[in-house]
Write an enzyme that holds these catalytic residues in place. Structure first.
Site, PDB file in Angstrom:
ATOM      1  CB  ALA A  70     -65.461   2.055 -10.826  1.00  0.00           C
ATOM      2  N   GLY A  86     -65.867  -3.455 -11.781  1.00  0.00           N
ATOM      3  CA  GLY A  86     -66.650  -2.618 -13.343  1.00  0.00           C
ATOM      4  C   GLY A  86     -66.387  -3.906 -14.279  1.00  0.00           C
ATOM      5  CD  GLU A 111     -70.750  -4.378 -12.012  1.00  0.00           C
ATOM      6  OE1 GLU A 111     -69.299  -3.576 -11.815  1.00  0.00           O
ATOM      7  OE2 GLU A 111     -71.500  -4.634 -11.494  1.00  0.00           O
ATOM      8  CD  GLU A 150     -67.938  -3.831  -7.208  1.00  0.00           C
ATOM      9  OE1 GLU A 150     -67.685  -5.195  -6.928  1.00  0.00           O
ATOM     10  OE2 GLU A 150     -67.893  -3.644  -8.507  1.00  0.00           O
TER      11      GLU A 150
HETATM   12  N1  COA Z   1     -58.852   2.438  -9.145  1.00  0.00           N
HETATM   13  C1  COA Z   1     -58.079   3.636  -8.764  1.00  0.00           C
HETATM   14  N2  COA Z   1     -56.443   3.079  -8.948  1.00  0.00           N
HETATM   15  C2  COA Z   1     -56.834   2.228  -8.969  1.00  0.00           C
HETATM   16  C3  COA Z   1     -57.016   0.643  -8.871  1.00  0.00           C
HETATM   17  C4  COA Z   1     -58.576   0.939  -9.316  1.00  0.00           C
HETATM   18  N3  COA Z   1     -59.779   0.712  -9.221  1.00  0.00           N
HETATM   19  N4  COA Z   1     -56.976  -0.403  -8.894  1.00  0.00           N
HETATM   20  C5  COA Z   1     -55.434  -0.294  -8.840  1.00  0.00           C
HETATM   21  N5  COA Z   1     -55.330   0.989  -8.437  1.00  0.00           N
HETATM   22  C6  COA Z   1     -53.710   1.452  -8.401  1.00  0.00           C
HETATM   23  C7  COA Z   1     -53.386   2.032  -7.173  1.00  0.00           C
HETATM   24  O1  COA Z   1     -54.364   3.523  -6.446  1.00  0.00           O
HETATM   25  C8  COA Z   1     -51.914   1.367  -7.004  1.00  0.00           C
HETATM   26  O2  COA Z   1     -51.352   3.459  -7.332  1.00  0.00           O
HETATM   27  P1  COA Z   1     -50.690   3.937  -7.291  1.00  0.00           P
HETATM   28  O3  COA Z   1     -48.804   3.401  -8.415  1.00  0.00           O
HETATM   29  O4  COA Z   1     -50.137   5.557  -7.771  1.00  0.00           O
HETATM   30  O5  COA Z   1     -50.045   4.016  -5.828  1.00  0.00           O
HETATM   31  C9  COA Z   1     -51.725   1.209  -8.448  1.00  0.00           C
HETATM   32  O6  COA Z   1     -53.103   1.191  -9.341  1.00  0.00           O
HETATM   33  C10 COA Z   1     -51.176   0.032  -8.579  1.00  0.00           C
HETATM   34  O7  COA Z   1     -52.108  -0.705  -8.061  1.00  0.00           O
HETATM   35  P2  COA Z   1     -51.370  -1.743  -6.398  1.00  0.00           P
HETATM   36  O8  COA Z   1     -52.155  -2.258  -5.538  1.00  0.00           O
HETATM   37  O9  COA Z   1     -49.965  -1.210  -6.371  1.00  0.00           O
HETATM   38  O10 COA Z   1     -50.833  -3.486  -7.575  1.00  0.00           O
HETATM   39  P3  COA Z   1     -50.836  -4.909  -7.130  1.00  0.00           P
HETATM   40  O11 COA Z   1     -50.545  -5.473  -8.333  1.00  0.00           O
HETATM   41  O12 COA Z   1     -50.565  -5.412  -5.737  1.00  0.00           O
HETATM   42  O13 COA Z   1     -52.392  -4.764  -6.918  1.00  0.00           O
HETATM   43  C11 COA Z   1     -54.620  -4.839  -7.842  1.00  0.00           C
HETATM   44  C12 COA Z   1     -53.508  -5.346  -8.313  1.00  0.00           C
HETATM   45  C13 COA Z   1     -56.097  -4.436  -8.690  1.00  0.00           C
HETATM   46  C14 COA Z   1     -55.339  -5.989  -7.294  1.00  0.00           C
HETATM   47  C15 COA Z   1     -55.318  -4.159  -6.828  1.00  0.00           C
HETATM   48  O14 COA Z   1     -54.338  -2.805  -7.314  1.00  0.00           O
HETATM   49  C16 COA Z   1     -56.534  -3.607  -6.370  1.00  0.00           C
HETATM   50  O15 COA Z   1     -57.491  -4.467  -5.161  1.00  0.00           O
HETATM   51  N6  COA Z   1     -57.298  -2.521  -6.581  1.00  0.00           N
HETATM   52  C17 COA Z   1     -58.240  -2.706  -5.697  1.00  0.00           C
HETATM   53  C18 COA Z   1     -59.435  -2.709  -6.614  1.00  0.00           C
HETATM   54  C19 COA Z   1     -61.360  -3.255  -6.870  1.00  0.00           C
HETATM   55  O16 COA Z   1     -61.612  -2.782  -5.447  1.00  0.00           O
HETATM   56  N7  COA Z   1     -62.175  -2.364  -7.864  1.00  0.00           N
HETATM   57  C20 COA Z   1     -63.202  -1.972  -7.652  1.00  0.00           C
HETATM   58  C21 COA Z   1     -63.190  -0.984  -7.339  1.00  0.00           C
HETATM   59  S1  COA Z   1     -65.295  -0.095  -7.786  1.00  0.00           S
END
Ligand code: COA
Length: 708
Positions: free
Chosen positions: A65, A111, A114, A136
Site C-alpha cells: 500500500a 498489500g 495480499e 506491515e
Molecule cells: N509506499 C510508498 N512509497 C514507497 C513504497 C510504499 N509502499 N515502497 C517504496 N516506496 C518508495 C520509496 O519511498 C522510494 O521513494 P523516493 O524515490 O521518493 O525516495 C521509492 O519508492 C524507491 O524505494 P527504495 O526503497 O529507494 O527502493 P529499493 O529498491 O531500495 O527498495 C522496496 C524497494 C520496495 C523493497 C522498499 O522501498 C520497501 O521496503 N518499501 C516498503 C514496503 C512496505 O513496507 N510495504 C508495506 C506497506 S503497508
C-alpha cells in the site's frame, strides 16, 4: 486508465500494472479505483477465460500500500474506511469467477502479497530482488487486506506467524519452499510459465497444494494444537517486544480470531485493529524511520557538488582479525568484490579467510545463495603477507590493532602500495582519523569506516570525515558502504564519533549505579523495559570491558570529568574480567552461553551495600545521560542532521525504534521538561547531568529538533 493496461491473447487477459512516474508499483487510491474498473472489464470480456496479473516494472511487482497515503490518515474512521475498501477489492478479485495467475518479479510486499494471495496461482522469479513478505508490523500496522487470513490458510499457522509477526520479507526460493508461491522460475520465462498456468486453469485444472508440513496441518486442524501454537507465539512475541509494539500482538489476535471464527470475522478484526494502529504514535514513528532510511539510501554523504564515487571492484583489507574478516566477508558476500587480505603471517591470513568464508557459508546454509554462487564468491577471497596486488585496489580498509603507532606504520605501507585514486579507510573505533592520517602524504583520501561488531549482523556504518577528507573520498566510502548493505551516516571526526560518543555517558552511568550498590539485574531490566534490546551491563560484557574502557578514556581525555568512568571498571579489567570473551564479566558464561550474574563482581568493583534506587530513577539517569549527550553532539556538528543521529542511535545501539531515536524522543518529551529534569539530576548527582547549551537554548525558545 493510467496504471493498468489489459491485453487479450488467445483467451488469456494480461492485466499489467505500471504506476506512472513511480520507481515501484504501490497500491494508491487511484490504483484501487482503476483495478476495480479493470476487473469489470475482465469480467465483461467473454473472450477472457483466465487472467495473468503482472507488473510492467523491472524489479517491483507491488511494494505494498502507498505509505504516504496511510500516514496522511487523520482519524480512525478514515483509516477504517480505507481498509474496508481495500478488503472489498481484494475479496472481489478472489471471487472474480475467472482464475488469476500472479506473475511475480521484484518486491511483492504488504498489500502486494495480499493481492497475490487472493489470486488462484502464484509464479515467482528467482531474481534476488524478488522479495515476498508482509512487512506491515515494521511500520506499526498489520496486514489488513486479508493477509492475516489467507496466509495461514495457505501455508499453515506456524509458518504464517513466522512471517507476519516479524514483518519478514523472504527471497522467492524460501517463499516457494514454504508454499507461498506455486512455481519458481528464472525471470526470462516468467511470462511463458504464467501464461501456461493461466491456460491450464482456464481449462479447468486446479492446483493441488500439499506443501504445508504434515505436522503443521495436524496442529492447524486440531483446536488444542492450534491453541498451543498461538500461546507459544504470544509468549515469544512478548519477550521480543516487551509490550512496546502493539502491531504484532494485534496481528496475532487477528490470525487467531480468523482461524477460529472464519475469514469474515477475521477481516472485521483486521480492519478494526488497522484503524486503531494506523493513527497511533508508534506507527508514525516507525514510518518516520522507514522514510529516514529510504532518504539515507539516496544521500551521497556530501552537500553541494557531488563528485562521482570511485567504483570499488577490488577491496584490500589490512589486518585479518575478527573485524577485518567480517568486513572482507560481508564485502564479498554482499557487494561481490574481490577481497585481498594482508596480515603479518599466514596463520592469521588463514583465520581471516576462514572468518570471511564463514559468512558465505552462512548464506549458503540459509539458501540465500546457491553452491555455484558460493564457489564464485569464495574464489574472490585471497590473502598474503605482502602488499602485492594492492595496486589493483580501489579501496583499502585497515582493521589492525587499536594503537596509533601500529596504525601509522600500516598507513605508510598502504600509501606506498596503492594507486593515487585509491581510498584509504581506517576501521578504528577510538582513534581520531586526523591523527591516523598525519603520516600520509595525501590525507585528503583518508577517512574512517567504522563498522560495528559483528559486521555481518550490525546494520550501521559510520563514515568519518576529517577537515581534509575530499568529497570524492566521502562519496566513494558512502556508496561502497551501502553496497555492503549498510545504512550509512557521515559523521565528523570527533572523539567517539557519534555512536560511542552518546553511548559513553550511558555506560558510565551504569557503572556508577553499580558502584552505588544497585544490582546488575535491576539496571539491565530497567533499560530493557525502556525498550533497549539488551541492558547496559549485558552490553558492557558483550562489547568487552577493556574495549569499553578504552573508548571511555578517549572520551574523558577529550571532554573531561563528565565522561569519567568508574574505578570499578578498571578493577574488573585488572582481574581479567573482560566480559563474554573472557568467560566472565558481570555475568558468568558457560560454553559461550550467558548464565546468571556473577555476584563476586560486586566485591571487585567495591560496590556499596545494596541500594534501593527505584526503577524510574535508574531509567531516568541512564536515558537522560544519553539524550543530553546526543543534543550536545548534534549541536557540535558530529552528525549532519537529527535524522542521521536518530538512525545512528537506533541501528548502532538499538535505541528503541518505537521512540523514534533520542532526538525525536527529546522532541516528544519537550526540551523544557528535559532541561529541567537534567538540572534536577545535576543537583542530585553532579555536574555531568547539567543540560547542554543546546537544550537550554531550545527550552528557552520552545524549539524542537524536527518540525512539528
Ligand atoms: N509506499 C510508498 N512509497 C514507497 C513504497 C510504499 N509502499 N515502497 C517504496 N516506496 C518508495 C520509496 O519511498 C522510494 O521513494 P523516493 O524515490 O521518493 O525516495 C521509492 O519508492 C524507491 O524505494 P527504495 O526503497 O529507494 O527502493 P529499493 O529498491 O531500495 O527498495 C522496496 C524497494 C520496495 C523493497 C522498499 O522501498 C520497501 O521496503 N518499501 C516498503 C514496503 C512496505 O513496507 N510495504 C508495506 C506497506 S503497508
Amino acid at each position: 486508465m493510467d496504471a493498468f493496461t489489459i491485453r487479450v491473447e488467445d483467451g488469456i487477459g494480461w492485466l499489467v500494472l505500471d504506476l506512472p512516474g513511480e520507481p515501484v508499483n504501490m497500491i494508491t487510491r487511484a490504483v484501487r479505483h482503476e483495478l476495480d474498473e479493470a476487473l469489470d472489464r475482465l469480467v465483461a470480456d467473454k473472450e477472457i477465460r483466465a487472467v495473468v496479473l503482472i507488473s510492467g516494472k523491472p524489479d517491483s511487482f507491488i511494494a505494498g500500500a502507498d505509505i504516504d497515503e496511510f500516514v496522511a490518515l487523520q482519524s480512525r474512521e478514515e483509516a477504517y474506511e480505507l481498509v474496508r475498501s481495500g478488503q472489498a477489492l481484494i475479496n472481489r478479485l478472489e471471487r472474480l469467477g475467472k482464475p488469476i495467475v500472479a506473475a511475480i518479479n521484484g518486491s511483492c510486499l504488504g498489500g502486494g502479497l495480499e493481492t497475490a494471495l487472493a489470486c488462484t496461482y502464484r509464479v515467482a522469479t528467482d531474481n534476488p530482488k524478488t522479495r515476498i513478505g508482509l512487512p506491515e508490523v515494521q511500520l506499526g500496522i498489520i496486514p489488513a487486506a486479508g493477509g492475516c487470513q489467507r496466509l495461514p490458510r495457505l501455508i499453515g499457522v506456524r509458518a504464517a506467524l513466522d512471517i507476519i509477526l516479524a514483518g519478514k520479507q523472504v527471497v522467492a526460493r524460501r517463499a516457494y519452499r514454504v508454499g507461498m508461491v506455486d512455481e519458481l522460475v528464472p525471470s526470462a520465462i516468467l511470462e511463458e510459465v504464467a501464461y501456461k498456468a493461466a491456460k491450464r486453469l482456464a481449462g479447468g485444472w486446479r492446483p493441488k497444494r500439499r506443501r504445508v508440513g504434515a505436522a503443521d496441518l495436524a496442529l492447524d486442524r486440531n483446536p488444542l494444537g492450534r491453541r498451543v501454537v498461538f500461546a507459544t507465539a504470544k509468549k515469544q512475541l512478548l519477550k521480543k517486544t516487551g509490550g512496546h509494539y502493539p502491531a504484532p500482538e494485534a496481528a496475532l489476535r487477528a490470525v487467531q480470531h480468523g482461524m477460529k471464527h472464519g475469514i469474515e470475522a477475521g477481516l472485521d478484526m483486521e480492519a478494526a485493529f488497522f484503524a486503531e494502529l494506523a493513527v497511533d504514535d508508534v506507527s508514525r514513528r516507525l514510518v518516520q524511520i522507514f522514510f529516514a532510511t529510504t532518504a539515507l539510501k539516496k544521500d551521497p554523504g556530501v552537500e553541494g557538488d557531488v563528485p562521482e564515487p570511485v567504483p570499488v571492484s577490488n577491496l584490500g583489507v589490512v589486518g585479518a582479525g575478527f573485524m577485518g574478516a567480517g568486513i572482507g566477508g560481508v564485502a564479498v558476500a554482499q557487494a561481490g568484490v574481490d577481497v585481498r587480505f594482508r596480515d603479518n603471517d599466514f596463520e592469521r591470513i588463514g583465520k581471516g579467510l576462514e572468518g570471511a568464508r564463514k559468512i558465505l557459508k552462512g548464506r549458503l546454509k540459509r539458501r540465500r545463495i546457491d553452491k555455484y554462487e558460493y564457489r564464485r564468491l569464495d574464489s574472490l577471497l585471497s590473502g598474503s603477507t605482502g602488499y602485492e596486488s594492492f595496486r589493483r585496489c580501489d579501496l583499502v580498509i585497515e582493521a589492525v590493532f587499536e594503537d596509533l603507532d601500529v596504525k601509522h606504520e600500516v598507513m605508510r605501507e598502504i600509501e606506498e602500495n596503492v594507486r593515487d585514486d585509491c581510498v584509504i579507510a581506517s576501521n578504528t573505533s577510538t582513534i581520531p582519523i586526523a591523527r591516523i592520517a598525519q603520516v600520509v602524504e595525501r590525507p585528503e583520501r583518508v577517512l574512517g569506516m567504522h563498522f560495528f561488531s559483528p559486521v555481518e549482523k550490525m546494520p550501521l556504518l559510520e563514515v568519518i570525515v576529517t577537515d581534509r577528507t575530499a568529497p570524492w573520498v566521502t562519496v566513494s566510502a558512502v556508496a561502497f558502504g551501502r553496497e555492503m548493505g549498510k545504512t550509512v551516516i557521515v559523521v565528523q571526526d570527533q572523539p567517539g564519533f557519534w555512536v560511542n560518543r552518546i553511548l559513553g555517558p550511558y555506560l558510565n552511568e551504569a557503572g556508577r549505579l553499580l558502584q552505588q550498590g544497585v544490582t546488575v539485574e535491576h539496571i539491565d531490566k530497567a533499560m530493557t523495559r525502556f525498550g533497549f534490546p539488551v541492558g547496559p551491563v549485558t552490553l558492557l560484557d558483550e562489547v568487552g570491558l577493556d574495549v569499553a574502557q578504552k573508548a571511555a578514556k578517549v572520551l574523558c581525555d577529550a571532554f573531561g570529568d563528565r565522561m569519567r568512568s568508574t574505578e570499578g571498571m578498571e578493577r574488573m579489567i585488572e582481574d581479567g574480567r573482560l566480559g563474554r570473551k573472557s568467560g566472565s564479566g558481570f555475568y558468568r558464561y558457560e560454553k559461550g552461553k550467558k548464565r546468571d550474574v556473577d555476584e563476586t563482581a560486586y566485591e571487585i568493583i567495591g560496590a556499596a551495600a545494596g541500594s534501593k534506587v527505584p526503577r524510574e530513577d535508574v531509567t531516568k539517569r541512564m536515558a537522560y545521560s544519553m539524550l543530553n549527550e546526543a543534543a550536545r553532539a548534534l549541536d557540535e556538528g558530529v552528525v549532519r542532521s537529527p535524522r542521521d543521529g536518530d538512525i545512528g542511535a537506533i541501528f548502532g545501539i538499538g535505541f528503541p525504534p518505537f521512540l523514534g531515536g533520542p532526538l525525536r524522543y527529546l522532541d516528544e518529551l519537550g526540551a523544557k521538561r528535559v532541561a529541567e529534569t537534567l538540572q534536577q539530576l545535576a543537583e542530585a548527582y553532579g555536574d555531568r547531568f547539567a543540560p547542554c547549551p543546546r537544550l537550554v537554548r531550545m527550552a528557552d525558545a520552545g524549539e524542537r529538533f524536527y518540525p512539528a
